[in-house]
Write an enzyme that holds these catalytic residues in place. Structure first.
Site, PDB file in Angstrom:
ATOM      1  N   HIS A  12       0.854  -1.209   0.000  1.00 10.78           N
ATOM      2  CA  HIS A  12       0.000   0.000   0.000  1.00 10.78           C
ATOM      3  C   HIS A  12       0.882   1.248   0.000  1.00 10.78           C
ATOM      4  CE1 HIS A  12      -4.019   1.868   1.190  1.00 10.78           C
ATOM      5  NE2 HIS A  12      -3.164   2.884   1.259  1.00 10.78           N
ATOM      6  N   HIS A  14       1.179   5.029  -2.234  1.00 14.33           N
ATOM      7  CA  HIS A  14       0.721   5.944  -3.298  1.00 14.33           C
ATOM      8  C   HIS A  14       1.952   6.576  -3.937  1.00 14.33           C
ATOM      9  CE1 HIS A  14      -3.526   5.934  -1.864  1.00 14.33           C
ATOM     10  NE2 HIS A  14      -2.929   5.608  -0.736  1.00 14.33           N
ATOM     11  N   HIS A 192      -9.763   1.656  -0.299  1.00 10.93           N
ATOM     12  CA  HIS A 192      -9.597   2.245   1.029  1.00 10.93           C
ATOM     13  C   HIS A 192     -10.942   2.170   1.760  1.00 10.93           C
ATOM     14  CE1 HIS A 192      -5.914   3.822  -0.661  1.00 10.93           C
ATOM     15  NE2 HIS A 192      -5.615   4.491   0.437  1.00 10.93           N
ATOM     16  N   GLU A 195     -10.808   3.606   7.316  1.00 15.22           N
ATOM     17  CA  GLU A 195      -9.746   4.535   7.742  1.00 15.22           C
ATOM     18  C   GLU A 195     -10.487   5.706   8.393  1.00 15.22           C
ATOM     19  OE1 GLU A 195      -7.708   6.637   4.594  1.00 15.22           O
ATOM     20  OE2 GLU A 195      -5.961   7.079   5.832  1.00 15.22           O
ATOM     21  N   ASP A 273       1.918   3.864   3.100  1.00 15.70           N
ATOM     22  CA  ASP A 273       0.897   4.759   2.553  1.00 15.70           C
ATOM     23  C   ASP A 273       1.536   5.920   1.768  1.00 15.70           C
ATOM     24  OD1 ASP A 273      -1.768   5.368   2.095  1.00 15.70           O
ATOM     25  OD2 ASP A 273      -2.183   6.123   4.108  1.00 15.70           O
ATOM     26  N   ASP A 274       1.950   6.974   2.468  1.00 17.22           N
ATOM     27  CA  ASP A 274       2.552   8.168   1.847  1.00 17.22           C
ATOM     28  C   ASP A 274       3.745   8.566   2.726  1.00 17.22           C
ATOM     29  OD1 ASP A 274       0.136   8.776  -0.006  1.00 17.22           O
ATOM     30  OD2 ASP A 274      -0.754   8.650   1.985  1.00 17.22           O
TER      31      ASP A 274
HETATM   32  N1  ADE Z   1      -4.604   9.040  -0.867  1.00 18.96           N
HETATM   33  C1  ADE Z   1      -3.331   9.071  -0.456  1.00 18.96           C
HETATM   34  N2  ADE Z   1      -3.234   8.676   0.833  1.00 18.96           N
HETATM   35  C2  ADE Z   1      -4.499   8.380   1.235  1.00 18.96           C
HETATM   36  C3  ADE Z   1      -5.063   7.913   2.442  1.00 18.96           C
HETATM   37  N3  ADE Z   1      -4.316   7.663   3.527  1.00 18.96           N
HETATM   38  N4  ADE Z   1      -6.398   7.731   2.491  1.00 18.96           N
HETATM   39  C4  ADE Z   1      -7.140   7.977   1.420  1.00 18.96           C
HETATM   40  N5  ADE Z   1      -6.663   8.407   0.255  1.00 18.96           N
HETATM   41  C5  ADE Z   1      -5.344   8.613   0.161  1.00 18.96           C
HETATM   42 ZN    ZN Z   2      -3.644   4.924   1.078  1.00 24.62          ZN
END
Ligand code: ADE
Ligand code: ZN
Length: 329
Positions: A12, A14, A192, A195, A273-274
């Site tokens: 996961h 992005h 997703h 969350e 994630d990011d």
């Molecule tokens: N796009 C990038 N990171 C995200 C996240 N944590 N939740 C939803 N969309 C995203």
């Molecule tokens: Zn994500």
């Protein structure tokens, strides 16, 4: 021990969200784009909450304008991943940012990203696959166009279809056409859920979109019957603890439900994630999980085994990665 060189599988991630700040600033300078509102005074991505995070994320993508930019981005991201011991990653790719969902433009961006991935595999020993991803707050009509981009490029390197964005808007089922289209093209599915949406969002994802993996999914912990369903059906959660802590879902790693979900028999995996947005790396995730739950080699080996089994790649690739994991064990 340091977890830096321990081989890892990450499901996961992005691509734009993994862009190193220095890389984004460099592109902004080359193109004369002002990104004052994206970074804080120390040069880190700056956001107040989830909604603002999504805005800053989209603002940062303004510097990514051509296939060549995405080729460079892919290399920069894979360099970071490989430095943290990742040997196999799946990344979310957004035709929204890569040519505005135009199929011909999308194919050009994709070609550039695949070339970069091949170069990284040869030079750094990391394997990447792509999951085409629609953005929930852009709405179901744009998601259909994204799904068509996905279907037109399905097979081989593009292995899956997913959805990110603001879970607060609409219902998972509003996007069923896009997910059905992707499934018919042979793509594997994730979305997703759970969350910023509660357990109901996860139930919808499983029932209405028939996904086999869930991005995050951690709020299942609020619904014990749902935890049982996930454990029984083997739906895999792409858990990103550092992201959840940074966005204020849980106050600390120790308070995060990943260990409780795992103890209940749910298939959990670990991702970032990011990563630069949340000041994390895969190495840091392992360090924090070791500190919070005393997880060690056996635990992380088991998590990687679940992750590679749940990877959307072809069987030949899976076998190769499993061999690499086993050699290192
Ligand atoms: N796009 C990038 N990171 C995200 C996240 N944590 N939740 C939803 N969309 C995203
Ligand atoms: Zn994500």
């Amino acid at each position: 021990m340091s977890w830096k060189d321990f081989p890892k599988v990450e499901l996961h991630l992005h691509l734009e969200g993994a862009a190193p700040p220095a890389f984004v600033r460099g592109l902004a300078q080359e193109k004369g784009i002002n990104l004052d509102r994206v970074f804080d005074e120390r040069g880190n991505y700056a956001f107040r909450d989830f909604t603002h995070f999504l805005q800053v994320y989209e603002a940062a993508t303004q510097v990514l304008k051509t296939p060549e930019d995405y080729r460079r981005l892919t290399l920069a991201v894979l360099e970071q991943c490989a430095e943290n011991g990742v040997i196999y990653a799946e990344t979310f790719l957004s035709p929204d940012f890569c040519g505005g969902r135009d199929v011909i433009a999308w194919k050009e961006y994709l070609h550039a990203m695949k070339e970069a991935a091949q170069q990284a595999e040869a030079q750094m020993g990391i394997t990447l696959r792509g999951i085409v991803t629609c953005i929930r707050h852009f709405g179901p009509d744009k998601a259909r166009e994204t799904a068509i981009c996905a279907a037109e490029t399905a097979g081989g390197w593009i292995t899956g279809f997913g959805m990110g964005g603001d879970e607060g808007l609409g219902r998972q089922g509003d996007f069923a056409w896009a997910f059905d289209c992707a499934r018919e093209a042979g793509l594997r599915l994730t979305t997703h859920a759970g969350e910023f949406g509660g357990p109901e969002s996860i139930r919808q994802a499983v029932q209405d979109l028939k996904v086999e993996r869930i991005g995050h999914g951690v709020r299942a912990i609020e619904d014990p019957a749902l935890v049982d369903i996930l454990a029984e059906t083997g739906v895999v959660l792409e858990v990103c603890p550092g992201s959840n802590v940074a966005l204020g879902l849980y106050p600390s790693y120790g308070a995060h439900p990943i260990a409780r979900l795992r103890e209940a028999g749910v298939k959990v995996t670990v991702s970032t994630d990011d990563p630069p947005f949340f000041n994390t790396t895969m190495t840091r995730e392992y360090e924090e999980l070791e500190r919070a739950f005393r997880w060690g080699i056996e635990d992380f080996t088991a998590l990687n085994a679940i992750a590679i089994d749940a990877a959307f790649c072809d069987e030949g690739t899976r076998t190769g990665i499993k061999e690499k994991l086993e050699q290192a064990a």
